[in-house]
Each structure stands twice: as C-alpha cells, then as structure tokens.
Design an enzyme around this catalytic site. Sequence first.
Site, PDB file in Angstrom:
ATOM      1  N   GLY A 143       8.736  78.046  39.806  1.00  0.00           N
ATOM      2  CA  GLY A 143       9.290  76.767  39.394  1.00  0.00           C
ATOM      3  C   GLY A 143       8.854  76.391  37.998  1.00  0.00           C
TER       4      GLY A 143
ATOM      5  N   GLY B 199      -0.257  80.446  40.104  1.00  0.00           N
ATOM      6  CA  GLY B 199      -0.294  80.685  38.665  1.00  0.00           C
ATOM      7  C   GLY B 199       0.634  79.671  38.031  1.00  0.00           C
ATOM      8  CB  CYS B 200       0.664  77.378  35.843  1.00  0.00           C
ATOM      9  SG  CYS B 200       1.521  76.061  34.976  1.00  0.00           S
TER      10      CYS B 200
ATOM     11  CG  HIS C 186       2.132  74.431  40.599  1.00  0.00           C
ATOM     12  ND1 HIS C 186       1.088  75.319  40.410  1.00  0.00           N
ATOM     13  CD2 HIS C 186       2.743  74.326  39.388  1.00  0.00           C
ATOM     14  CE1 HIS C 186       1.083  75.714  39.133  1.00  0.00           C
ATOM     15  NE2 HIS C 186       2.081  75.133  38.496  1.00  0.00           N
ATOM     16  CD  GLU C 187       6.708  73.768  39.243  1.00  0.00           C
ATOM     17  OE1 GLU C 187       6.702  73.161  38.161  1.00  0.00           O
ATOM     18  OE2 GLU C 187       6.293  74.947  39.346  1.00  0.00           O
TER      19      GLU C 187
ATOM     20  CG  HIS D 236       3.606  71.048  35.934  1.00  0.00           C
ATOM     21  ND1 HIS D 236       2.711  71.347  34.923  1.00  0.00           N
ATOM     22  CD2 HIS D 236       3.796  72.209  36.610  1.00  0.00           C
ATOM     23  CE1 HIS D 236       2.380  72.630  34.998  1.00  0.00           C
ATOM     24  NE2 HIS D 236       3.024  73.182  36.019  1.00  0.00           N
TER      25      HIS D 236
HETATM   26 ZN   LIG Z   1       2.883  75.144  36.553  1.00  0.00          ZN
END
Ligand SMILES: [Zn+2]
Length: 193
Positions: free
Chosen positions: A47, A108-109, A153-154, A157
């Site tokens: 994503g 991870g990102c 996770h998104e 952000h």
């Molecule tokens: Zn990320």
Amino acid sequence: MKTILQLGDPLLEKKAKPVREPKSKEVQTIVHDLIALCKEKEENSGGLAAPQIGIGLQIFVARRLDLEEEYRKKGRKIREELDDNLWEVFVNPRIAKRGKRTSTFWEGCLSVDDGQLFGPVTRPATVQVKYTDKDGNKKLITASEYFAHVVQHELDHLKGILFVKYIDNPENLWRNNDLDKYIREHGDFPEAI
Ligand SMILES: [Zn+2]
C-alpha cells in the site's frame, strides 16, 4: 512520475487533512499516482498513502492481499479476476472497531530505505474501517491478519506515524536480503529481541 518521500522528511510526520470532495479530479489523480507507484514497486508494496508523495490528504491505497489469498486458495487466476479491484482506495478512513487479539507481522515501508528494511510490528489482528471508496461510496471493511496490518500501517501514515516507531530495538530491523537469507536458512522469521 512522483517520488516517494523518505524517513526524515517532515511531510511524513504531519497529520493529513480530510478530503472534501472524494470524487474530484484532484483525488482521482492522487489515487492514480499512488497505484502507479505501487505497481512499479510491486514486490515490496502492500500500500501507499498520500503523505508519502507529499500530499497531506487522508487518502491511501492498499492491496487486497486478503482477496489474493482467497483466490489463491481456490486456484483462481488472481490477475485476470481482480485486476482493477486489486487496489482498494481509502478516502477519509476511520477505525470503527479494533479486535482484542493482536498479531505480529513483519512490515516494511516504501518511505523507509525504499522498502528495504523490515521489522516485526504487533497490532490488533482485526480492524473494521469506515471509509469512502474511489467512486464516492461509503464503505465498511473488516480487515484481518496481514491485510489488517497493511490497512493500519497506511492509516498511521495519515497520522504522521511510521512503522519504525513501534520497533524499540533497532536490532530487530532487518535488511530485505538478510531477512530472506535468514528465512531460507531457518524456515522462519527471526525472533524479536
Ligand atoms: Zn509505509
């Protein structure tokens, strides 16, 4: 093509603002750019959120890993059947409900070392999220397991939070290659220390 901001950029730490007109041309363009970037980095991307390309709006896209898994189990061809629906668009998302059980997955990102660094993150194993989709429809989705991690996770952000915040010991951050090698040799992820 837009570039993905990297850890240290102050725009990644800002809170994103709600979108006023989800069906506007501006939003469509942002969504298009996010999906295009995800496809370009397909191997490492579950994503991408608008702040990662420097846009402070509450928009992210997440790969429907849950559907992929379902289709895989049924032996159906993912590409052909999902295609346009592989990427879910979340506008103005809110968590409606968090499950009590937690799960730990390696995340991870693309904003952390270009997606090359991974670490174990513990989050609620199931979340219900309310959002507006790409056609302006109000939706409610229940995300579980790894997909729940991607969605949370998104969502983080949009609050200016990167997953590394949850990694207390930097020794638990692994480079992609080292992690792959470890898993090949041990058949499992490393224990968190
Ligand atoms: Zn990320």
